[in-house]
Design a protein around this motif. Structure first.
Motif, PDB file in Angstrom:
ATOM      1  N   GLN A 170       4.983 -45.519  25.925  1.00 19.36           N
ATOM      2  CA  GLN A 170       4.156 -45.719  24.745  1.00 19.36           C
ATOM      3  C   GLN A 170       3.021 -46.695  25.023  1.00 19.36           C
ATOM      4  O   GLN A 170       1.896 -46.527  24.531  1.00 19.36           O
ATOM      5  N   ILE A 171       3.306 -47.710  25.829  1.00 21.67           N
ATOM      6  CA  ILE A 171       2.246 -48.637  26.228  1.00 21.67           C
ATOM      7  C   ILE A 171       1.156 -47.882  26.985  1.00 21.67           C
ATOM      8  O   ILE A 171      -0.041 -48.045  26.723  1.00 21.67           O
ATOM      9  N   GLN A 172       1.570 -47.038  27.934  1.00 25.09           N
ATOM     10  CA  GLN A 172       0.579 -46.277  28.675  1.00 25.09           C
ATOM     11  C   GLN A 172      -0.176 -45.303  27.780  1.00 25.09           C
ATOM     12  O   GLN A 172      -1.375 -45.079  27.970  1.00 25.09           O
ATOM     13  N   ASP A 173       0.516 -44.731  26.795  1.00 26.21           N
ATOM     14  CA  ASP A 173      -0.168 -43.825  25.869  1.00 26.21           C
ATOM     15  C   ASP A 173      -1.218 -44.569  25.050  1.00 26.21           C
ATOM     16  O   ASP A 173      -2.311 -44.047  24.798  1.00 26.21           O
ATOM     17  N   VAL A 174      -0.875 -45.785  24.619  1.00 22.22           N
ATOM     18  CA  VAL A 174      -1.841 -46.580  23.854  1.00 22.22           C
ATOM     19  C   VAL A 174      -3.031 -46.965  24.726  1.00 22.22           C
ATOM     20  O   VAL A 174      -4.186 -46.937  24.280  1.00 22.22           O
ATOM     21  N   ILE A 175      -2.747 -47.334  25.978  1.00 16.38           N
ATOM     22  CA  ILE A 175      -3.848 -47.656  26.893  1.00 16.38           C
ATOM     23  C   ILE A 175      -4.740 -46.445  27.090  1.00 16.38           C
ATOM     24  O   ILE A 175      -5.982 -46.552  27.052  1.00 16.38           O
ATOM     25  N   LEU A 176      -4.135 -45.271  27.292  1.00 11.86           N
ATOM     26  CA  LEU A 176      -4.930 -44.051  27.453  1.00 11.86           C
ATOM     27  C   LEU A 176      -5.761 -43.778  26.208  1.00 11.86           C
ATOM     28  O   LEU A 176      -6.954 -43.459  26.311  1.00 11.86           O
ATOM     29  N   GLY A 177      -5.137 -43.885  25.049  1.00 11.28           N
ATOM     30  CA  GLY A 177      -5.889 -43.650  23.815  1.00 11.28           C
ATOM     31  C   GLY A 177      -7.040 -44.617  23.653  1.00 11.28           C
ATOM     32  O   GLY A 177      -8.133 -44.236  23.200  1.00 11.28           O
ATOM     33  N   THR A 178      -6.816 -45.881  24.032  1.00 11.78           N
ATOM     34  CA  THR A 178      -7.891 -46.874  23.946  1.00 11.78           C
ATOM     35  C   THR A 178      -9.016 -46.538  24.912  1.00 11.78           C
ATOM     36  O   THR A 178     -10.203 -46.629  24.568  1.00 11.78           O
ATOM     37  N   GLU A 179      -8.660 -46.152  26.119  1.00 11.23           N
ATOM     38  CA  GLU A 179      -9.675 -45.801  27.108  1.00 11.23           C
ATOM     39  C   GLU A 179     -10.497 -44.595  26.661  1.00 11.23           C
ATOM     40  O   GLU A 179     -11.731 -44.599  26.752  1.00 11.23           O
ATOM     41  N   LEU A 180      -9.813 -43.550  26.181  1.00  9.14           N
ATOM     42  CA  LEU A 180     -10.537 -42.358  25.757  1.00  9.14           C
ATOM     43  C   LEU A 180     -11.440 -42.657  24.565  1.00  9.14           C
ATOM     44  O   LEU A 180     -12.584 -42.174  24.498  1.00  9.14           O
ATOM     45  N   ALA A 181     -10.938 -43.467  23.618  1.00  5.57           N
ATOM     46  CA  ALA A 181     -11.776 -43.838  22.478  1.00  5.57           C
ATOM     47  C   ALA A 181     -12.958 -44.683  22.928  1.00  5.57           C
ATOM     48  O   ALA A 181     -14.073 -44.556  22.396  1.00  5.57           O
ATOM     49  N   TYR A 182     -12.726 -45.551  23.914  1.00  2.00           N
ATOM     50  CA  TYR A 182     -13.811 -46.375  24.446  1.00  2.00           C
ATOM     51  C   TYR A 182     -14.866 -45.511  25.130  1.00  2.00           C
ATOM     52  O   TYR A 182     -16.074 -45.714  24.941  1.00  2.00           O
ATOM     53  N   PHE A 183     -14.434 -44.547  25.937  1.00  2.00           N
ATOM     54  CA  PHE A 183     -15.397 -43.691  26.632  1.00  2.00           C
ATOM     55  C   PHE A 183     -16.162 -42.810  25.651  1.00  2.00           C
ATOM     56  O   PHE A 183     -17.337 -42.505  25.880  1.00  2.00           O
ATOM     57  N   ASN A 184     -15.503 -42.402  24.570  1.00  2.00           N
ATOM     58  CA  ASN A 184     -16.224 -41.645  23.531  1.00  2.00           C
ATOM     59  C   ASN A 184     -17.292 -42.520  22.886  1.00  2.00           C
ATOM     60  O   ASN A 184     -18.418 -42.058  22.631  1.00  2.00           O
ATOM     61  N   TYR A 185     -16.916 -43.771  22.599  1.00  2.00           N
ATOM     62  CA  TYR A 185     -17.901 -44.691  22.028  1.00  2.00           C
ATOM     63  C   TYR A 185     -19.022 -44.950  23.027  1.00  2.00           C
ATOM     64  O   TYR A 185     -20.208 -44.986  22.660  1.00  2.00           O
ATOM     65  N   ASN A 186     -18.652 -45.141  24.281  1.00  2.00           N
ATOM     66  CA  ASN A 186     -19.647 -45.393  25.321  1.00  2.00           C
ATOM     67  C   ASN A 186     -20.616 -44.213  25.432  1.00  2.00           C
ATOM     68  O   ASN A 186     -21.836 -44.395  25.577  1.00  2.00           O
ATOM     69  N   ALA A 187     -20.058 -42.994  25.354  1.00  2.00           N
ATOM     70  CA  ALA A 187     -20.906 -41.800  25.422  1.00  2.00           C
ATOM     71  C   ALA A 187     -21.809 -41.714  24.201  1.00  2.00           C
ATOM     72  O   ALA A 187     -22.992 -41.347  24.309  1.00  2.00           O
ATOM     73  N   ALA A 188     -21.268 -42.051  23.020  1.00  2.00           N
ATOM     74  CA  ALA A 188     -22.078 -42.004  21.801  1.00  2.00           C
ATOM     75  C   ALA A 188     -23.256 -42.970  21.893  1.00  2.00           C
ATOM     76  O   ALA A 188     -24.382 -42.639  21.477  1.00  2.00           O
ATOM     77  N   GLU A 189     -23.003 -44.166  22.455  1.00  2.00           N
ATOM     78  CA  GLU A 189     -24.103 -45.106  22.636  1.00  2.00           C
ATOM     79  C   GLU A 189     -25.106 -44.578  23.668  1.00  2.00           C
ATOM     80  O   GLU A 189     -26.319 -44.783  23.545  1.00  2.00           O
TER      81      GLU A 189
END
Length: 478
Positions: A170-189
């Motif tokens: 679950q920790i790894q899943d949360v890290i993955l979700g955070t990374e993917l959300a971060y990269f989506n935000y990074n792409a949006a910027e």
């Protein structure tokens, strides 16, 4: 006594009727109508968002900092942690069978003894009343049950291991979700930057078209098309900005905090060089088979099921127990009126269920099927791990090439646009050439942003598939 009974009858009828439920009144009147909640179904207080454990200070946060916030606030990791603690408690509960079970009682009873005796030719009868009061203590200790206790304890231990592995997962899943959300935000910027650059180029083109029109070298049609291109660029910029705020809200949700303007994020500038997987795909698969927490949890579940089967088989065998009891009390009335009693009992017991209606036989069959199902689940998880690593490995390789090609494409399209722009100003190129070049440059910029986002997601997904964590947190092992 009859009066009391008559008074109790209405109360009993009232309690009986209160337990009845009118199903037509407890639900919506029809399948097409909205259910109106009754007062007792509503929360006592209005629900509000609980404050986040990590408070934002308005400072810019890097990706590792976002991971820390997510691990602190995300409800999924906390729920998995509580589940693991519950499994640990169940292990402690199972270990209790290695200790003697001791029970204390305090007894107060009233006895009536009616005796009838035949003595020679005479016949006599008598009644004796007595009251007994006193404490007692009982002990029962299972000495041997042919390994059933051990099997049940090991089953609970493996279940605890599985819960801990799932917590890690679950920790790894949360890290993955955070990374993917971060990269989506990074792409949006990045899309916002690309849209802003396109707007700047469109304004430059519009300015050049207006100058050519005023100098008598251009046409009104070119000037109007250039103006329309500016408006379209402004429209695309507004869309990109709105999408940027959407990805900010999605990232905040992943972090487990309410979205706020204080959430300021440091964008990644060198993602392609931050993490590389140079290993062969077969080595990555081997790594995943060793350390994927969900796979290890599935393996622990197999052992849990096997120990449950062992316990079911051992349950058919006898149980050897030691037992004892001690009682101390006074009897008022009867033969030993006023005299204290002091009794104790100690011994060994062998108990064996000879026939239980085939209950134990079916319990063994049930445990066998659950063991076999756990084995198939493990195999299914093994196949999933191999498939995940394979897919994300080649997605990562493709993303690397896409980043390189789109970067070169942006450079080439920018050079072409600059050359055509100068040619247009000199009258060597048409406005159609300039418009086409501007469109190609805008597309290349967007493709480059998307390729970088895809690379970041591919790195995160491949690390997750192998059980690694490329983005480190202060709370996790380095």
């Amino acid at each position: 006594m009859k009066i009391y009974r008559l008074a109790f009858l209405p109360l009993a009828l009232t309690a009986l009727l209160a337990g009845c439920v009118d199903v037509d009144k407890e639900v919506a009147p029809s399948p097409q109508e909205y259910w109106q909640p009754v007062e007792r179904a509503k929360p006592a207080e209005a629900l509000t968002l609980a404050p986040a454990s990590a408070q934002l200070t308005g400072q810019e946060i890097t990706l590792p900092g976002l991971v820390d916030i997510a691990l602190t606030n995300n409800p999924q990791t906390r729920a998995a942690w509580f589940n693991a603690k519950s499994a640990a408690a169940r292990l402690g509960e199972t270990n209790s069978q290695y200790y003697p079970q001791i029970t204390s009682n305090v007894t107060l009873d009233r006895d009536k003894v009616r005796t009838v005796g035949l003595n020679g030719q005479s016949f006599g009868a008598g009644t004796v009343y007595s009251t007994f009061v006193g404490p007692s203590i009982e002990m029962n200790y299972v000495l041997w049950n042919f390994g059933k206790n051990y099997a049940e304890t090991e089953s609970a231990r493996q279940a605890l291991y599985a819960s801990n592995y799932l917590y890690n997962q679950q920790i790894q899943d949360v890290i993955l979700g955070t990374e993917l959300a971060y990269f989506n935000y990074n792409a949006a910027e990045g899309f916002i930057d690309a849209a802003q650059a396109t707007l700047d180029d469109a304004n430059t083109t519009y300015k050049a078209a207006s100058q050519r029109l005023n100098a008598g070298l251009g046409t009104k049609q070119d000037e109007r098309q250039a103006f329309a291109q500016v408006q379209n660029a402004e429209y695309q910029l507004a869309l990109a900005q709105a999408q940027g705020e959407t990805t900010r809200a999605q990232l905040a949700q992943t972090l487990g905090i309410p979205v706020t303007s204080d959430l300021k994020i440091v964008r990644s500038q060198s993602l392609a060089d931050s993490a590389k997987f140079d290993e062969d795909v077969s080595n990555l698969m081997a790594t995943a088979m060793k350390q994927r927490p969900d796979l290890l949890a599935a393996y622990a579940n197999v052992l849990t099921a096997q120990y449950n089967l062992d316990a079911s088989k051992d349950d058919r065998l006898p149980t050897v127990s030691a037992f004892g009891s001690a009682t101390y009390g006074y009897e008022y009335g009867g033969v030993t009126h006023g005299n204290p009693s002091n009794n104790y009992l100690i011994g060994l017991r062998v108990s064996w269920d000879i026939f239980t209606g085939f209950e134990k036989t079916y319990a063994i069959l049930d445990a066998q099927e659950q063991r076999d199902a756990a084995r198939e689940t493990l195999r299914q998880q093994e196949l999933k791990v191999v498939t995940d690593v394979w897919n994300f490995y080649y997605s990562y390789k493709s993303s690397l090439r896409q980043v390189d090609s789109t970067a070169a494409q942006v450079d080439a399209q920018n050079e072409a646009y600059q050359a055509i722009s100068k040619g247009y100003e000199a009258g060597l190129n048409s406005y159609v050439d300039l418009l086409t070049s501007l469109s190609n440059l805008a597309t290349a910029r967007q493709q480059k942003v998307q390729a970088e986002a895809n690379l970041g997601s591919a790195i995160a997904n491949l690390a997750h598939a192998t059980g690694n964590m490329p983005i480190k947190s202060d709370n996790l092992p380095k």
